[in-house]
Design a protein around this motif. Structure first.
Motif, PDB file in Angstrom:
ATOM      1  N   SER A   1       1.168   3.573  -5.846  1.00 56.24           N
ATOM      2  CA  SER A   1       1.923   2.444  -6.388  1.00 56.24           C
ATOM      3  C   SER A   1       0.992   1.250  -6.529  1.00 56.24           C
ATOM      4  N   ASP A   2       1.228   0.456  -7.568  1.00 56.58           N
ATOM      5  CA  ASP A   2       0.393  -0.735  -7.776  1.00 56.58           C
ATOM      6  C   ASP A   2       1.099  -1.964  -7.224  1.00 56.58           C
ATOM      7  N   SER A   3       0.503  -3.107  -7.463  1.00 58.26           N
ATOM      8  CA  SER A   3       1.038  -4.355  -6.918  1.00 58.26           C
ATOM      9  C   SER A   3       2.358  -4.769  -7.560  1.00 58.26           C
ATOM     10  N   THR A   4       2.663  -4.241  -8.741  1.00 60.09           N
ATOM     11  CA  THR A   4       3.927  -4.578  -9.402  1.00 60.09           C
ATOM     12  C   THR A   4       5.091  -3.712  -8.936  1.00 60.09           C
ATOM     13  N   GLY A   5       4.811  -2.716  -8.116  1.00 64.20           N
ATOM     14  CA  GLY A   5       5.859  -1.843  -7.620  1.00 64.20           C
ATOM     15  C   GLY A   5       6.038  -0.563  -8.398  1.00 64.20           C
ATOM     16  N   VAL A   6       5.286  -0.374  -9.453  1.00 62.50           N
ATOM     17  CA  VAL A   6       5.358   0.860 -10.236  1.00 62.50           C
ATOM     18  C   VAL A   6       4.588   1.949  -9.495  1.00 62.50           C
ATOM     19  N   TYR A   7       5.208   3.095  -9.338  1.00 64.82           N
ATOM     20  CA  TYR A   7       4.552   4.177  -8.618  1.00 64.82           C
ATOM     21  C   TYR A   7       4.631   5.470  -9.420  1.00 64.82           C
ATOM     22  N   ASN A   8       3.729   6.355  -9.094  1.00 63.21           N
ATOM     23  CA  ASN A   8       3.650   7.644  -9.760  1.00 63.21           C
ATOM     24  C   ASN A   8       3.339   8.696  -8.709  1.00 63.21           C
ATOM     25  N   CYS A   9       4.081   9.797  -8.756  1.00 62.22           N
ATOM     26  CA  CYS A   9       3.918  10.860  -7.765  1.00 62.22           C
ATOM     27  C   CYS A   9       3.564  12.167  -8.460  1.00 62.22           C
ATOM     28  N   ARG A  10       2.789  12.978  -7.779  1.00 65.24           N
ATOM     29  CA  ARG A  10       2.464  14.312  -8.280  1.00 65.24           C
ATOM     30  C   ARG A  10       2.501  15.289  -7.114  1.00 65.24           C
TER      31      ARG A  10
END
Length: 226
Positions: free
Chosen positions: A53-62
């Motif tokens: 997750s980045d500082s803006t709160g957007v996250y990506n999972c794999r």
């Protein structure tokens, strides 16, 4: 023991639910901020996937691409956590049939106590199979964190581990309380122990002393006979 075994059953159920929450939680370990001046992303992992997750709160999972590419302790933790969930489910079902307040199946208090004791034993096993992988996972995180030669990303303990410890502790306490309560209920001889006190009566039995038969002929002198 109806109140005690009900409370113990609820403790085991809450611990089982927390164990399930721990298994599905994303943050088993979180990348550390120690020594980082600027942090643009946070990496966290669990037993099944890795997320960022980045500082803006957007996250990506794999998901992990290969099961055999994981470390041995991760694969062992996966198996033990699934076994813990299954054992906790059967422990809850068995204990439910052993509760005195549940009028289903047998009504014999001795059989009820033994059934509840079996459910408590399963709760104890489920707690141990949940706390072992959580503690093992935390040990590896701590070891890698303090290893100065470790080249990869260093992590800290995630909130899922604390949830797993709490769930295992509640299941352990509930299982031990169930076993102890059922042991007191059945007694040392295996029979249901209960105290019977006869009702007190205000009337006391009256003892009647009947005079023994006396030979009345001895009360008369010889002059009484003609």
């Amino acid at each position: 023991m109806s109140a005690g075994d009900t409370v113990s059953f609820l403790l085991g159920m809450v611990g089982w639910v927390l164990t399930g929450v721990c298994l599905g939680h994303h943050q088993w370990k979180v990348s550390t901020l120690d020594g980082s001046v600027i942090t643009t992303s946070t990496i966290y992992e669990n037993l099944w996937m890795s997320c960022a997750s980045d500082s803006t709160g957007v996250y990506n999972c794999r998901d992990f691409l290969s099961l055999f590419g994981l470390s041995d302790y991760v694969r062992a933790s996966q198996a033990l956590m699934i076994i813990s969930i299954i054992l906790g489910f059967f422990a809850a079902i068995i204990t439910l049939f052993g509760l005195q307040c549940i009028q289903f199946g047998t009504s014999d208090p001795v059989a009820k106590a033994r059934i509840a004791s079996g459910g408590g034993a399963l709760f104890i096993v489920a707690a141990l199979t949940a706390m072992v992988p959580v503690s093992w996972y935390a040990f590896n995180i701590t070891r890698q964190f303090y290893d100065v030669l470790y080249p990869g990303t260093k992590f800290e303990l995630g909130p899922a581990l604390y949830i797993g410890w709490a769930g295992g502790a509640l299941q352990l306490i509930g299982g031990i309380c169930l076993c102890l309560a059922c042991k007191r209920a059945t007694g040392a001889t295996g029979e249901y122990a209960y105290k019977y006190r006869a009702p007190r009566s205000s009337l006391r039995p009256v003892s009647r002393n009947y005079p023994s038969e006396v030979d009345n002929s001895s009360n008369y002198g010889k002059n009484a006979y003609v």
